[in-house]
Design an enzyme around this catalytic site. Structure first.
Site, PDB file in Angstrom:
ATOM      1  N   ILE A   4     128.632  29.801   3.891  1.00 45.16           N
ATOM      2  CA  ILE A   4     129.065  28.750   2.968  1.00 45.16           C
ATOM      3  C   ILE A   4     130.507  29.091   2.625  1.00 45.16           C
ATOM      4  O   ILE A   4     130.776  30.081   1.957  1.00 45.16           O
ATOM      5  CB  ILE A   4     128.190  28.685   1.710  1.00 45.16           C
ATOM      6  N   PRO A   5     131.439  28.279   3.138  1.00 45.41           N
ATOM      7  CA  PRO A   5     132.849  28.700   3.169  1.00 45.41           C
ATOM      8  C   PRO A   5     133.559  28.616   1.829  1.00 45.41           C
ATOM      9  O   PRO A   5     134.461  27.809   1.623  1.00 45.41           O
ATOM     10  CB  PRO A   5     133.465  27.731   4.190  1.00 45.41           C
ATOM     11  N   CYS A   6     133.184  29.493   0.920  1.00 46.65           N
ATOM     12  CA  CYS A   6     133.811  29.463  -0.398  1.00 46.65           C
ATOM     13  C   CYS A   6     135.296  29.861  -0.299  1.00 46.65           C
ATOM     14  O   CYS A   6     136.074  29.566  -1.199  1.00 46.65           O
ATOM     15  CB  CYS A   6     133.065  30.337  -1.385  1.00 46.65           C
ATOM     16  N   HIS A   7     135.670  30.490   0.816  1.00 44.39           N
ATOM     17  CA  HIS A   7     137.092  30.820   0.989  1.00 44.39           C
ATOM     18  C   HIS A   7     137.929  29.565   1.181  1.00 44.39           C
ATOM     19  O   HIS A   7     139.146  29.624   1.075  1.00 44.39           O
ATOM     20  CB  HIS A   7     137.260  31.768   2.178  1.00 44.39           C
ATOM     21  N   ARG A   8     137.288  28.428   1.463  1.00 44.15           N
ATOM     22  CA  ARG A   8     138.047  27.176   1.646  1.00 44.15           C
ATOM     23  C   ARG A   8     138.255  26.441   0.340  1.00 44.15           C
ATOM     24  O   ARG A   8     138.754  25.315   0.333  1.00 44.15           O
ATOM     25  CB  ARG A   8     137.326  26.274   2.655  1.00 44.15           C
TER      26      ARG A   8
END
Length: 186
Positions: free
Chosen positions: A146-150
């Site tokens: 889950i791309p929380c870095h985005r």
DNA sequence: GCTTTAGACGTAT
DNA sequence: ATACGTCTAAAGC
């Protein structure tokens, strides 16, 4: 967290997750898998031991096996900028907080190489709780997948990250996101 | 550009 | 009730 163990005809079927690891250089990744779905990932650690410690800390019992090493390898490759679909390979049904689940579902939709702001995530779920969005994302059980870095700040600066701003920046750059003077270019 | 300030909300204690 | 958080907007320097 409680796990029940069922015994059927002498065959033990336990509910405990299987933990597999994979490393590239000195970065060690790990996944926790239950019912063939990834239920937890971690940001890479400097040793296998730390990775296992980190991913297993909330489980009363678990197994370590290389059975799902390919999943851990996928996470590693995603970290290094490969566009990998984890569709149907992960499960966050154990997230029982509605707000957090809504936030994570929204974050999961952000395409590879793109970014959204905390504000945009909040608006997408009809909320003004920008900070609460950050808090919820901070508890993401599936970083990388889950791309929380985005998710970035509204002024297009990087924003916080559990693994540190530098790591967030590195993952984004691996995905081809251009960052100039700490600001996302888009 | 930088820092401070108040605001808004969900969660944990 | 209180404090905190991967935040935002406005105001001042």
């Amino acid at each position: 967290m409680t796990y029940f163990i069922y015994i059927y005809g002498g065959i033990q079927i336990s509910n405990e997750p299987i933990i597999s690891t994979y490393n590239k250089g000195n970065l060690h990744f790990a996944v926790a898998v239950k019912d063939k779905k990834i239920i937890k990932t971690i940001l890479p650690k400097s040793s296998k031991k730390k990775a296992i410690n980190d991913i297993s800390d909330e489980y009363l019992s678990f197994k370590i096996s290389n059975k799902y090493q390919n999943f851990a390898e996928d996470v590693c490759n995603a970290y290094f900028g490969n566009s990998i679909s984890f569709k149907d390979k992960f499960d966050y049904s154990s997230v029982n907080n509605e707000f957090q689940k809504e936030v994570l579902q929204e974050v999961a939709e952000i395409p590879y190489g793109e970014t959204k702001t905390y504000k945009q995530i909040a608006e997408a779920i009809d909320s003004k709780a920008y900070r609460a969005v950050g808090t919820a994302i901070g508890k993401n059980p599936l970083p990388i997948i889950i791309p929380c870095h985005r998710v970035i700040k509204s002024d297009l600066s990087i924003g916080g990250f559990f693994g540190g701003t530098e790591m967030k920046k590195e993952i984004l750059e691996n995905e081809g996101v251009c960052i100039v003077n700490g600001k996302i270019q888009r």
